[in-house]
Scaffold this motif. Structure first.
Motif, PDB file in Angstrom:
ATOM      1  N   PHE A   8     -36.674  38.165 -19.051  1.00 25.58           N
ATOM      2  CA  PHE A   8     -35.911  36.971 -18.882  1.00 25.58           C
ATOM      3  C   PHE A   8     -36.008  36.117 -20.192  1.00 25.58           C
ATOM      4  CE2 PHE A   8     -36.153  32.378 -17.963  1.00 25.58           C
ATOM      5  CZ  PHE A   8     -34.643  31.937 -17.609  1.00 25.58           C
ATOM      6  N   SER A   9     -35.246  35.198 -20.499  1.00 26.03           N
ATOM      7  CA  SER A   9     -35.430  34.530 -21.867  1.00 26.03           C
ATOM      8  C   SER A   9     -34.353  33.242 -21.484  1.00 26.03           C
ATOM      9  CB  SER A   9     -34.858  35.385 -23.118  1.00 26.03           C
ATOM     10  OG  SER A   9     -35.099  34.450 -24.198  1.00 26.03           O
ATOM     11  N   LEU A  10     -34.854  32.134 -21.787  1.00 27.35           N
ATOM     12  CA  LEU A  10     -34.071  30.923 -21.885  1.00 27.35           C
ATOM     13  C   LEU A  10     -33.691  30.559 -23.006  1.00 27.35           C
ATOM     14  CD1 LEU A  10     -32.992  28.759 -19.572  1.00 27.35           C
ATOM     15  CD2 LEU A  10     -35.355  27.290 -20.157  1.00 27.35           C
ATOM     16  N   ASP A  11     -34.425  30.453 -23.980  1.00 26.36           N
ATOM     17  CA  ASP A  11     -34.074  29.886 -25.297  1.00 26.36           C
ATOM     18  C   ASP A  11     -33.791  31.154 -26.316  1.00 26.36           C
ATOM     19  OD1 ASP A  11     -34.026  27.484 -24.623  1.00 26.36           O
ATOM     20  OD2 ASP A  11     -36.200  26.987 -24.964  1.00 26.36           O
ATOM     21  N   GLY A  12     -33.789  32.286 -26.152  1.00 22.48           N
ATOM     22  CA  GLY A  12     -33.705  33.450 -26.884  1.00 22.48           C
ATOM     23  C   GLY A  12     -34.848  34.187 -27.591  1.00 22.48           C
ATOM     24  N   ASP A  13     -36.042  33.443 -27.574  1.00 23.25           N
ATOM     25  CA  ASP A  13     -37.198  34.262 -28.210  1.00 23.25           C
ATOM     26  C   ASP A  13     -37.623  35.252 -27.610  1.00 23.25           C
ATOM     27  OD1 ASP A  13     -38.065  32.172 -30.117  1.00 23.25           O
ATOM     28  OD2 ASP A  13     -38.829  31.120 -28.219  1.00 23.25           O
ATOM     29  N   THR A  14     -37.717  35.414 -26.021  1.00 23.01           N
ATOM     30  CA  THR A  14     -37.986  36.682 -25.460  1.00 23.01           C
ATOM     31  C   THR A  14     -37.187  37.774 -25.630  1.00 23.01           C
ATOM     32  OG1 THR A  14     -39.085  35.328 -24.088  1.00 23.01           O
ATOM     33  CG2 THR A  14     -38.833  37.527 -23.340  1.00 23.01           C
ATOM     34  N   GLN A  15     -35.618  37.235 -25.686  1.00 23.38           N
ATOM     35  CA  GLN A  15     -34.498  38.280 -25.918  1.00 23.38           C
ATOM     36  C   GLN A  15     -34.634  38.775 -27.239  1.00 23.38           C
ATOM     37  OE1 GLN A  15     -30.628  36.165 -25.634  1.00 23.38           O
ATOM     38  NE2 GLN A  15     -29.739  38.269 -25.341  1.00 23.38           N
ATOM     39  N   PRO A  79     -41.024  34.518 -21.151  1.00 28.25           N
ATOM     40  CA  PRO A  79     -41.583  33.380 -21.682  1.00 28.25           C
ATOM     41  C   PRO A  79     -42.763  32.905 -20.711  1.00 28.25           C
ATOM     42  CG  PRO A  79     -39.619  32.818 -20.695  1.00 28.25           C
ATOM     43  CD  PRO A  79     -39.652  34.009 -20.414  1.00 28.25           C
ATOM     44  N   VAL A  80     -43.814  32.044 -21.388  1.00 33.85           N
ATOM     45  CA  VAL A  80     -44.831  31.386 -20.493  1.00 33.85           C
ATOM     46  C   VAL A  80     -44.223  30.189 -19.838  1.00 33.85           C
ATOM     47  CG1 VAL A  80     -47.185  30.458 -20.536  1.00 33.85           C
ATOM     48  CG2 VAL A  80     -46.605  32.629 -21.686  1.00 33.85           C
ATOM     49  N   TRP A  81     -44.102  30.054 -18.580  1.00 36.60           N
ATOM     50  CA  TRP A  81     -43.743  28.859 -18.084  1.00 36.60           C
ATOM     51  C   TRP A  81     -45.051  28.381 -17.327  1.00 36.60           C
ATOM     52  CZ3 TRP A  81     -38.159  29.023 -15.823  1.00 36.60           C
ATOM     53  CH2 TRP A  81     -37.119  28.836 -16.949  1.00 36.60           C
ATOM     54  N   ALA A  82     -45.405  27.084 -17.665  1.00 35.87           N
ATOM     55  CA  ALA A  82     -46.677  26.504 -16.769  1.00 35.87           C
ATOM     56  C   ALA A  82     -47.581  27.417 -16.581  1.00 35.87           C
ATOM     57  CB  ALA A  82     -46.286  25.885 -15.620  1.00 35.87           C
ATOM     58  N   GLY A  83     -48.072  28.161 -17.803  1.00 34.24           N
ATOM     59  CA  GLY A  83     -48.974  29.316 -17.661  1.00 34.24           C
ATOM     60  C   GLY A  83     -49.085  30.453 -16.642  1.00 34.24           C
ATOM     61  N   SER A 109     -44.260  32.304 -26.264  1.00 32.91           N
ATOM     62  CA  SER A 109     -45.051  30.938 -25.760  1.00 32.91           C
ATOM     63  C   SER A 109     -45.088  29.942 -26.772  1.00 32.91           C
ATOM     64  CB  SER A 109     -46.418  31.204 -25.043  1.00 32.91           C
ATOM     65  OG  SER A 109     -47.341  31.226 -26.334  1.00 32.91           O
ATOM     66  N   GLY A 110     -45.342  28.803 -26.188  1.00 37.35           N
ATOM     67  CA  GLY A 110     -45.539  27.748 -27.431  1.00 37.35           C
ATOM     68  C   GLY A 110     -47.277  27.686 -27.986  1.00 37.35           C
ATOM     69  N   GLY A 111     -47.988  28.612 -27.233  1.00 37.99           N
ATOM     70  CA  GLY A 111     -49.242  28.941 -27.564  1.00 37.99           C
ATOM     71  C   GLY A 111     -50.281  28.666 -26.584  1.00 37.99           C
ATOM     72  N   GLY A 112     -49.825  28.283 -25.155  1.00 34.00           N
ATOM     73  CA  GLY A 112     -50.914  27.963 -24.181  1.00 34.00           C
ATOM     74  C   GLY A 112     -50.620  28.538 -23.108  1.00 34.00           C
ATOM     75  N   GLY A 113     -51.519  29.182 -22.302  1.00 37.37           N
ATOM     76  CA  GLY A 113     -51.441  29.913 -20.962  1.00 37.37           C
ATOM     77  C   GLY A 113     -51.345  31.312 -21.137  1.00 37.37           C
ATOM     78  N   ILE A 137     -45.519  33.523 -30.765  1.00 36.83           N
ATOM     79  CA  ILE A 137     -45.488  32.113 -30.714  1.00 36.83           C
ATOM     80  C   ILE A 137     -44.021  31.845 -31.045  1.00 36.83           C
ATOM     81  CG2 ILE A 137     -46.118  29.946 -31.443  1.00 36.83           C
ATOM     82  CD1 ILE A 137     -49.111  30.616 -30.952  1.00 36.83           C
ATOM     83  N   GLU A 138     -42.896  31.264 -30.134  1.00 37.83           N
ATOM     84  CA  GLU A 138     -41.746  31.253 -30.371  1.00 37.83           C
ATOM     85  C   GLU A 138     -41.121  31.615 -31.881  1.00 37.83           C
ATOM     86  OE1 GLU A 138     -42.099  26.747 -30.219  1.00 37.83           O
ATOM     87  OE2 GLU A 138     -41.880  26.990 -27.873  1.00 37.83           O
ATOM     88  N   PRO A 139     -40.895  32.815 -31.751  1.00 36.04           N
ATOM     89  CA  PRO A 139     -40.352  33.636 -32.976  1.00 36.04           C
ATOM     90  C   PRO A 139     -39.197  33.023 -33.636  1.00 36.04           C
ATOM     91  CG  PRO A 139     -40.296  35.070 -31.069  1.00 36.04           C
ATOM     92  CD  PRO A 139     -41.175  33.924 -30.521  1.00 36.04           C
TER      93      PRO A 139
END
Ligand SMILES: Cc1cc2nc3c(=O)[nH]c(=O)nc-3n(C[C@H](O)[C@H](O)[C@H](O)COP(=O)(O)O)c2cc1C
Length: 160
Positions: A8-15, A79-83, A109-113, A137-139
Protein backbone atom coordinates in the motif's frame (compact mmCIF):
# COMPACT_ATOMS: atom_id res chain seq x y z
CA UNK A 1 9.09 -20.34 -7.17
CA UNK A 2 6.58 -17.54 -7.67
CA UNK A 3 6.86 -14.20 -5.90
CA UNK A 4 4.23 -11.60 -5.05
CA UNK A 5 4.99 -8.02 -4.02
CA UNK A 6 1.98 -6.68 -2.10
CA UNK A 7 1.99 -3.05 -1.00
CA UNK A 8 0.00 0.00 0.00
CA UNK A 9 1.21 3.52 -0.68
CA UNK A 10 -0.43 6.87 -0.08
CA UNK A 11 2.22 9.28 -1.33
CA UNK A 12 4.15 7.08 -3.76
CA UNK A 13 7.26 6.14 -1.76
CA UNK A 14 6.28 2.53 -1.12
CA UNK A 15 4.89 2.25 -4.64
CA UNK A 16 8.24 3.31 -6.10
CA UNK A 17 10.11 0.66 -4.10
CA UNK A 18 7.45 -2.01 -4.72
CA UNK A 19 7.57 -1.48 -8.49
CA UNK A 20 11.37 -1.46 -8.49
CA UNK A 21 11.54 -4.73 -6.55
CA UNK A 22 8.80 -6.41 -8.61
CA UNK A 23 10.53 -5.35 -11.84
CA UNK A 24 13.92 -6.63 -10.75
CA UNK A 25 12.50 -9.99 -9.60
CA UNK A 26 9.93 -10.33 -12.41
CA UNK A 27 7.41 -10.79 -9.60
CA UNK A 28 3.67 -10.17 -9.61
CA UNK A 29 2.62 -6.95 -7.93
CA UNK A 30 -0.50 -6.24 -5.91
CA UNK A 31 -1.56 -2.73 -4.97
CA UNK A 32 -3.62 -3.04 -1.77
CA UNK A 33 -5.96 -0.23 -2.71
CA UNK A 34 -8.76 0.51 -0.23
CA UNK A 35 -12.29 0.90 -1.60
CA UNK A 36 -12.53 4.19 0.29
CA UNK A 37 -9.33 6.17 -0.31
CA UNK A 38 -7.46 7.68 2.63
CA UNK A 39 -7.20 11.49 2.53
CA UNK A 40 -3.85 12.41 1.01
CA UNK A 41 -3.67 15.99 2.23
CA UNK A 42 -4.73 18.40 4.94
CA UNK A 43 -5.49 17.64 8.56
CA UNK A 44 -7.40 14.46 7.64
CA UNK A 45 -4.31 12.83 6.16
CA UNK A 46 -2.66 12.25 9.52
CA UNK A 47 -5.84 12.22 11.61
CA UNK A 48 -7.81 9.62 9.65
CA UNK A 49 -4.71 7.49 8.96
CA UNK A 50 -3.50 7.69 12.56
CA UNK A 51 -6.93 6.86 13.99
CA UNK A 52 -7.32 3.92 11.63
CA UNK A 53 -4.10 2.44 12.99
CA UNK A 54 -5.08 3.20 16.58
CA UNK A 55 -8.40 1.41 16.18
CA UNK A 56 -6.81 -1.49 14.27
CA UNK A 57 -8.98 -0.81 11.20
CA UNK A 58 -9.04 -3.23 8.31
CA UNK A 59 -10.49 -1.25 5.42
CA UNK A 60 -12.12 -3.14 2.56
CA UNK A 61 -9.79 -3.51 -0.42
CA UNK A 62 -10.65 -3.28 -4.11
CA UNK A 63 -8.95 -6.62 -4.75
CA UNK A 64 -9.71 -9.12 -2.02
CA UNK A 65 -9.82 -12.30 -4.10
CA UNK A 66 -6.19 -13.11 -4.56
CA UNK A 67 -5.21 -16.78 -4.59
CA UNK A 68 -2.04 -16.81 -2.52
CA UNK A 69 -1.57 -20.56 -2.96
CA UNK A 70 0.34 -19.90 -6.18
CA UNK A 71 3.02 -17.87 -4.35
CA UNK A 72 5.97 -19.31 -2.43
CA UNK A 73 7.39 -15.88 -1.66
CA UNK A 74 5.50 -12.83 -0.46
CA UNK A 75 7.19 -9.45 -0.17
CA UNK A 76 5.12 -6.90 1.73
CA UNK A 77 5.65 -3.14 1.62
CA UNK A 78 4.03 -0.41 3.66
CA UNK A 79 4.53 3.13 4.85
CA UNK A 80 4.96 3.40 8.63
CA UNK A 81 1.82 4.94 10.08
CA UNK A 82 1.82 5.77 13.78
CA UNK A 83 4.55 3.21 14.41
CA UNK A 84 2.69 0.46 12.59
CA UNK A 85 2.06 -0.81 9.09
CA UNK A 86 -0.78 0.85 7.21
CA UNK A 87 -4.43 -0.29 7.55
CA UNK A 88 -4.69 -1.81 4.03
CA UNK A 89 -1.69 -4.02 4.88
CA UNK A 90 -3.49 -4.90 8.11
CA UNK A 91 -6.46 -6.04 5.99
CA UNK A 92 -4.18 -8.12 3.76
CA UNK A 93 -2.49 -9.87 6.69
CA UNK A 94 -5.73 -10.44 8.61
CA UNK A 95 -7.74 -11.63 5.64
CA UNK A 96 -5.31 -14.20 4.30
CA UNK A 97 -3.64 -15.37 7.54
CA UNK A 98 -1.04 -17.19 5.47
CA UNK A 99 1.70 -19.39 6.92
CA UNK A 100 4.56 -21.41 5.49
CA UNK A 101 5.56 -18.71 2.99
CA UNK A 102 8.92 -17.08 2.52
CA UNK A 103 8.28 -13.50 3.61
CA UNK A 104 10.31 -10.31 3.18
CA UNK A 105 9.31 -6.89 4.43
CA UNK A 106 10.05 -3.32 3.44
CA UNK A 107 8.95 -0.03 4.94
CA UNK A 108 9.00 3.62 3.96
CA UNK A 109 8.90 6.17 6.75
CA UNK A 110 9.92 9.58 7.94
CA UNK A 111 12.45 7.83 10.17
CA UNK A 112 10.44 6.85 13.26
CA UNK A 113 8.77 3.67 14.46
CA UNK A 114 10.44 1.36 11.95
CA UNK A 115 11.69 -1.26 14.43
CA UNK A 116 8.35 -1.31 16.27
CA UNK A 117 6.61 -1.85 12.96
CA UNK A 118 8.90 -4.72 11.92
CA UNK A 119 8.30 -6.34 15.31
CA UNK A 120 4.54 -6.16 14.83
CA UNK A 121 4.88 -7.64 11.35
CA UNK A 122 7.00 -10.53 12.67
CA UNK A 123 4.48 -11.23 15.41
CA UNK A 124 1.43 -11.14 13.15
CA UNK A 125 3.14 -13.19 10.46
CA UNK A 126 4.65 -15.84 12.72
CA UNK A 127 4.53 -19.23 11.06
CA UNK A 128 6.28 -17.88 8.00
CA UNK A 129 9.95 -18.00 7.08
CA UNK A 130 11.46 -14.50 7.18
CA UNK A 131 13.99 -13.78 4.45
CA UNK A 132 14.81 -10.18 5.24
CA UNK A 133 13.64 -6.66 5.93
CA UNK A 134 14.70 -3.17 4.88
CA UNK A 135 13.49 0.38 5.31
CA UNK A 136 13.74 3.56 3.30
CA UNK A 137 13.33 7.15 4.37
CA UNK A 138 10.91 8.93 2.02
CA UNK A 139 12.78 8.02 -1.19
CA UNK A 140 10.83 10.44 -3.38
CA UNK A 141 11.92 13.33 -1.16
CA UNK A 142 15.51 12.14 -0.64
CA UNK A 143 17.62 10.19 -3.15
CA UNK A 144 15.26 8.26 -5.39
CA UNK A 145 18.00 6.77 -7.59
CA UNK A 146 20.06 5.57 -4.63
CA UNK A 147 16.97 4.10 -2.93
CA UNK A 148 16.05 2.16 -6.07
CA UNK A 149 19.59 0.81 -6.37
CA UNK A 150 19.49 -0.30 -2.72
CA UNK A 151 16.08 -1.89 -3.28
CA UNK A 152 17.30 -3.93 -6.27
CA UNK A 153 20.38 -5.12 -4.38
CA UNK A 154 18.25 -6.13 -1.42
CA UNK A 155 15.71 -7.91 -3.62
CA UNK A 156 18.49 -9.87 -5.33
CA UNK A 157 20.00 -10.81 -1.95
CA UNK A 158 16.74 -12.55 -1.00
CA UNK A 159 17.46 -15.25 -3.61
CA UNK A 160 13.77 -15.82 -4.34
C1 LIG B 1 -1.19 8.75 8.78
C2 LIG B 1 0.30 8.81 8.71
C3 LIG B 1 1.06 8.42 9.80
C4 LIG B 1 2.47 8.42 9.72
N1 LIG B 1 3.19 7.98 10.79
C5 LIG B 1 4.54 7.92 10.71
C6 LIG B 1 5.33 7.39 11.79
O1 LIG B 1 4.83 6.93 12.81
N2 LIG B 1 6.69 7.40 11.66
C7 LIG B 1 7.30 7.89 10.53
O2 LIG B 1 8.52 7.88 10.48
N3 LIG B 1 6.58 8.36 9.47
C8 LIG B 1 5.22 8.40 9.53
N4 LIG B 1 4.50 8.85 8.46
C9 LIG B 1 5.21 9.26 7.23
C10 LIG B 1 5.24 8.13 6.18
O3 LIG B 1 5.59 6.88 6.76
C11 LIG B 1 6.28 8.43 5.09
O4 LIG B 1 6.04 9.68 4.52
C12 LIG B 1 6.30 7.34 4.00
O5 LIG B 1 7.47 7.49 3.22
C13 LIG B 1 5.08 7.45 3.11
O6 LIG B 1 5.04 6.35 2.24
P1 LIG B 1 4.06 6.38 0.96
O7 LIG B 1 4.56 7.51 0.08
O8 LIG B 1 4.23 5.06 0.31
O9 LIG B 1 2.68 6.64 1.43
C14 LIG B 1 3.11 8.88 8.53
C15 LIG B 1 2.33 9.29 7.44
C16 LIG B 1 0.94 9.25 7.52
C17 LIG B 1 0.11 9.69 6.32
Amino acid sequence: MKTLVAYFSLDGDTQLIAETIADSLKADILNLEPVKPFPSEGFGKFFVGGMSVLFNKKPRLKNEDIDLRQYDNIIIGSPVWAGSYSPPVNTFISKYRFTGKNVALFLCSGGGGVEKCFEKFRKELSGNNFLGEIDFIEPLKTDKTEACKTAVKWAESLSV
